[in-house]
Design an enzyme around this catalytic site. Structure first.
Site, PDB file in Angstrom:
ATOM      1  N   MET A  51     -37.116  28.578 -10.350  1.00  0.00           N
ATOM      2  CA  MET A  51     -38.278  27.648 -10.002  1.00  0.00           C
ATOM      3  C   MET A  51     -38.346  27.587  -8.396  1.00  0.00           C
ATOM      4  O   MET A  51     -37.569  27.902  -7.804  1.00  0.00           O
ATOM      5  CB  MET A  51     -38.080  26.492 -10.635  1.00  0.00           C
ATOM      6  CG  MET A  51     -38.061  26.301 -12.094  1.00  0.00           C
ATOM      7  SD  MET A  51     -39.597  27.045 -12.711  1.00  0.00           S
ATOM      8  CE  MET A  51     -38.935  27.886 -14.322  1.00  0.00           C
ATOM      9  N   GLY A  52     -39.703  27.460  -8.214  1.00  0.00           N
ATOM     10  CA  GLY A  52     -39.803  27.370  -6.498  1.00  0.00           C
ATOM     11  C   GLY A  52     -40.408  28.587  -5.953  1.00  0.00           C
ATOM     12  O   GLY A  52     -40.237  28.910  -4.740  1.00  0.00           O
ATOM     13  N   CYS A  53     -40.235  29.676  -6.752  1.00  0.00           N
ATOM     14  CA  CYS A  53     -40.637  31.097  -6.092  1.00  0.00           C
ATOM     15  C   CYS A  53     -42.139  31.266  -6.572  1.00  0.00           C
ATOM     16  O   CYS A  53     -42.415  30.958  -7.995  1.00  0.00           O
ATOM     17  CB  CYS A  53     -39.915  32.327  -6.615  1.00  0.00           C
ATOM     18  SG  CYS A  53     -38.274  32.132  -6.353  1.00  0.00           S
ATOM     19  N   ALA A  54     -43.090  31.897  -5.835  1.00  0.00           N
ATOM     20  CA  ALA A  54     -44.467  32.230  -6.114  1.00  0.00           C
ATOM     21  C   ALA A  54     -44.539  33.412  -7.067  1.00  0.00           C
ATOM     22  O   ALA A  54     -45.282  33.256  -7.859  1.00  0.00           O
ATOM     23  CB  ALA A  54     -45.313  32.554  -4.822  1.00  0.00           C
ATOM     24  N   SER A  55     -43.558  34.239  -6.910  1.00  0.00           N
ATOM     25  CA  SER A  55     -43.620  35.562  -7.697  1.00  0.00           C
ATOM     26  C   SER A  55     -42.663  35.014  -8.879  1.00  0.00           C
ATOM     27  O   SER A  55     -41.720  34.078  -8.604  1.00  0.00           O
ATOM     28  CB  SER A  55     -42.987  36.656  -7.117  1.00  0.00           C
ATOM     29  OG  SER A  55     -43.607  37.043  -5.808  1.00  0.00           O
TER      30      SER A  55
END
Length: 145
Positions: A51-55
């Site tokens: 979680m917390g990744c744009a990809s």
């Protein structure tokens, strides 16, 4: 790139020092991602998703040895080429170390030293931080068990 294989962290640091401009480094990070083995489809679960990744990024943790301070290794993947390369750098940084070593190792010191962080967008930097935090948190949990 034919014959390109997973690089060690020392090799990555040396290669970054050799490459002068960010465009060359950017291409190198993409090549590192291409060398990363594909993550099996059944491991691309919500539980393995970072979680917390744009990809989309997935990390899988494996442990061996002493249950109080296991050696940890990781598999990872992303749906974005550059992020896949960042995953490869994170795995090279942390895989094969004990949980206590991982909990005490701030990868961002290394990433700053090689000039990686300042050339990433804030979104990618945040994603990188999310990967590192997840791995370090898993290591902390395993040393506290």
């Amino acid at each position: 790139m034919k014959g390109f294989r997973m690089a060690s962290l020392d090799q990555i640091i040396d290669d970054f020092a050799f490459l002068d401009d960010w465009e060359d480094r950017y291409r190198y990070v993409i090549e590192l991602g291409k060398a990363l083995p594909d993550l099996a489809e059944e491991k691309r679960t919500s539980e393995n998703k970072v979680m917390g990744c744009a990809s989309q990024v997935w990390l899988v943790t494996h442990t061996t040895g002493d249950p109080d301070n296991p050696v940890m290794s990781f598999e990872g993947d992303s749906d974005a080429h550059i992020v896949r390369g960042l995953v490869a750098i994170v795995l090279a940084t942390y895989s094969g170390k004990t949980a206590s070593e991982i909990a005490g190792l701030d990868a961002f010191e290394i990433f700053s030293k090689i000039g990686l962080v300042e050339n990433l967008s804030s979104q990618r930097s945040n994603g990188l931080r999310s990967m590192v935090n997840r791995i370090r948190e898993e290591a902390r949990v395993r040393t506290a068990a």
